[in-house]
Write an enzyme that holds these catalytic residues in place. Structure first.
Site, PDB file in Angstrom:
ATOM      1  N   GLU A 178       3.792  -4.748  -5.354  1.00  0.00           N
ATOM      2  CA  GLU A 178       2.526  -5.005  -6.057  1.00  0.00           C
ATOM      3  C   GLU A 178       2.707  -5.259  -7.549  1.00  0.00           C
ATOM      4  OE1 GLU A 178      -0.047  -1.731  -5.020  1.00  0.00           O
ATOM      5  OE2 GLU A 178      -0.120  -2.309  -2.919  1.00  0.00           O
ATOM      6  N   GLU A 364       1.763  -2.699   3.697  1.00  0.00           N
ATOM      7  CA  GLU A 364       0.909  -1.516   3.483  1.00  0.00           C
ATOM      8  C   GLU A 364      -0.475  -1.821   4.015  1.00  0.00           C
ATOM      9  OE1 GLU A 364       0.522   0.145  -0.480  1.00  0.00           O
ATOM     10  OE2 GLU A 364       2.674  -0.060  -0.834  1.00  0.00           O
TER      11      GLU A 364
HETATM   12  O1  IFM Z   1      -0.508   4.615  -3.013  1.00  0.00           O
HETATM   13  C1  IFM Z   1      -0.600   3.258  -3.267  1.00  0.00           C
HETATM   14  C2  IFM Z   1       0.773   2.618  -3.202  1.00  0.00           C
HETATM   15  O2  IFM Z   1       1.665   3.217  -4.082  1.00  0.00           O
HETATM   16  C3  IFM Z   1       0.684   1.163  -3.559  1.00  0.00           C
HETATM   17  N1  IFM Z   1      -0.329   0.499  -2.764  1.00  0.00           N
HETATM   18  C4  IFM Z   1      -1.617   1.108  -2.661  1.00  0.00           C
HETATM   19  C5  IFM Z   1      -1.477   2.561  -2.257  1.00  0.00           C
HETATM   20  C6  IFM Z   1      -2.861   3.208  -2.130  1.00  0.00           C
HETATM   21  O3  IFM Z   1      -3.546   3.119  -3.348  1.00  0.00           O
END
Ligand code: IFM
Length: 482
Positions: A178, A364
């Protein structure tokens, strides 16, 4: 044995709907779970420093202890195996390998990740390391952090060292997690480390992060002949707040920074030309050859999908003149994030159409709800389970639409340190009692396990062990066995 539980309203999805080598995993990151921030030569990171500042973290906490995964990793990997995961995404803390970001490698740090990788392989789980999940060594921050172009070179060296040590056992590599958050939460909104609020800085950081991604791909490939390398982007499907032209145009601009600012250069189109002029003197410095490095071909795209955004025109809001507005009458998690499984399909089909990546993984996807632990230690998180089931069902829709989807990683294996939210948000399929470090499988985790582990996918021993633990009353499923 009949399991009585009300899942009638959820869509049907079974593991057999997917190819056998579909990757099924959970994701975590170093700072969020490891703890042990002062041991075995680990250097200080920007998050250690950020957490020390008053008012930065909602509950005043830090990742100093977190889930104590640095010590408890064998137990955590056992849990991952019990869930039936065939893949596990974790991140490597740069400052455990290079305490000051560069220089002499710290063997104790390398050994930790080497043991972790071996532990995964012994349990039949494929390791998917991410090289940067926001924990920049503080020593590099003191030299300008990601604003300094040299940090990209240091990152490539870090990638080289780690891939040299683990490349005999690790095939899949994720360079960055990210970059939008690294750049814009960390340097524009200031709610993540290092806490700057400067759009020019954020744009320059973003450029150096993307540059470092391209440089790291070459470093990894020089060490790992069969490497598969990608990047994990946080991407959002966007909706216009109204059908007025001003809102529609604003949505296109917002997309230009939220999504296209990353996808366009990574897929060889340079920074979006409709957006670049909006930044005026804050436009990042780009050197000759940078864009070609950033566009180094990847083997897969990692998509971190959580929620769609609704966008309106806002003439006084930043360089883009856009704002995110609250959509009405939509389902939300306890974090306020809109729940939209169909939004994931919209996003994936759009990415496939516009950029045609060879493979896509959901690196994710998950939800946070305020879990309640009952007196007998059960966590009946039906909402998280519903979120999970509906998103997995949607994967089938996306694949039927031609999306080259090859795997799914739930966020997260464990409840953990949720950055500026501290420990107030729980995303885990496994509950962590931070006072005792006890792990408890939630109902959502039970569902994922049962989805992943019908008999035909698990070895006889595994199923035998699981049945034994059920018989011994060790199973804390939260379901009624009658
Ligand atoms: O916890 C975070 C992760 O570190 C990065 N993506 C989003 C998740 C939830 O906010």
């Amino acid at each position: 044995m009949i399991i009585k539980d009300n899942t009638d309203m959820l869509p049907q999805v079974e593991r057999s709907d997917f190819v056998n080598d579909f990757r099924w995993g959970c994701a975590t990151s170093a700072y969020q779970i490891e703890g042990s921030t002062n041991v075995d030569g680990r250097g200080t990171t920007i998050w250690d420093k950020f957490c020390e500042q008053a008012g930065t973290i909602r509950d005043g906490s830090s990742g100093a202890i977190a889930c104590d995964h640095y010590n408890r990793w064998p137990q955590d990997l056992d849990l991952a195996r019990e869930l039936g995961l065939n893949s596990y995404r974790f991140s490597i803390a740069w400052s455990r390998i290079f305490p000051d970001g560069r220089g002499m490698a710290n063997n104790k740090g390398l050994d930790f990740y080497s043991r972790l990788v071996d532990g995964l392989l012994e349990r039949g789980i494929e390791p998917w390391p991410t090289l940067y999940h926001w924990d920049l060594p503080q020593a590099l921050q003191e030299q300008g952090g990601w604003k300094n172009r040299d940090t990209a070179t240091a990152f490539a060296d870090f990638a080289h060292t780690v891939s040299h040590h683990l490349g005999d056992r690790v095939q899949h590599w994720i360079t960055h997690n990210e970059p939008w958050c690294t750049a814009f939460l960390g340097h524009y909104e200031g709610i993540h480390a290092p806490g700057e609020k400067n759009i020019g800085a954020a744009l320059q950081v973003c450029h150096h992060v993307l540059l470092s991604h391209g440089m790291a791909i070459s470093a990894i490939r020089s060490n790992v002949a069969n490497a598969k390398v990608g990047i994990a982007l946080s991407l959002h499907p966007l909706k216009s707040a109204s059908n007025q032209q001003a809102d529609i145009d604003a949505t296109i601009r917002h997309d230009g920074l939220r999504n296209r600012w990353f996808l366009d250069p990574l897929y060889g189109h340079g920074y979006p030309q409709d957006i670049l002029p909006l930044f005026g003197k804050n436009t990042p410095i780009v050197k000759t050859g940078d864009m070609a490095i950033i566009a180094t071909a990847t083997d897969f795209l990692g998509v971190n999908y959580y929620f769609p955004e609704t966008i309106a025109n806002a003439s006084n809001e930043g360089s883009l003149s856009t704002k995110v507005v609250e959509a009405e009458h939509v389902e939300r998690t306890d974090f306020g994030w809109e729940v939209s499984p169909e939004g994931m399909t919209d996003l994936l089909t759009r990415i496939t159409k516009d950029y045609n990546p060879p493979e896509i993984y959901i690196t994710e996807n998950g939800s946070t709800y305020d879990d309640v632990v009952t007196k007998d230690g059960q966590i009946a998180d039906q909402k998280r389970r519903s979120y999970l089931v509906r998103h997995l069902a949607e994967l089938k829709v996306a694949m039927a639409s031609g999306v080259p989807l090859k795997g799914y990683f739930a966020w997260s294996l464990l409840d953990n340190f949720e950055w500026a939210e501290g420990y107030t948000r729980r995303f885990g399929l496994i509950h962590v009692d931070y006072a005792t470090q006890q792990r408890r499988l939630k109902l959502s985790g039970e569902w994922y396990r049962d989805f992943l582990c019908p008999l035909q996918f698990c070895g006889d021993n595994y199923e035998a062990e699981r049945l034994l633990s059920l018989i011994n009353g060790m199973d804390n499923s939260g379901l009624t066995l009658i």
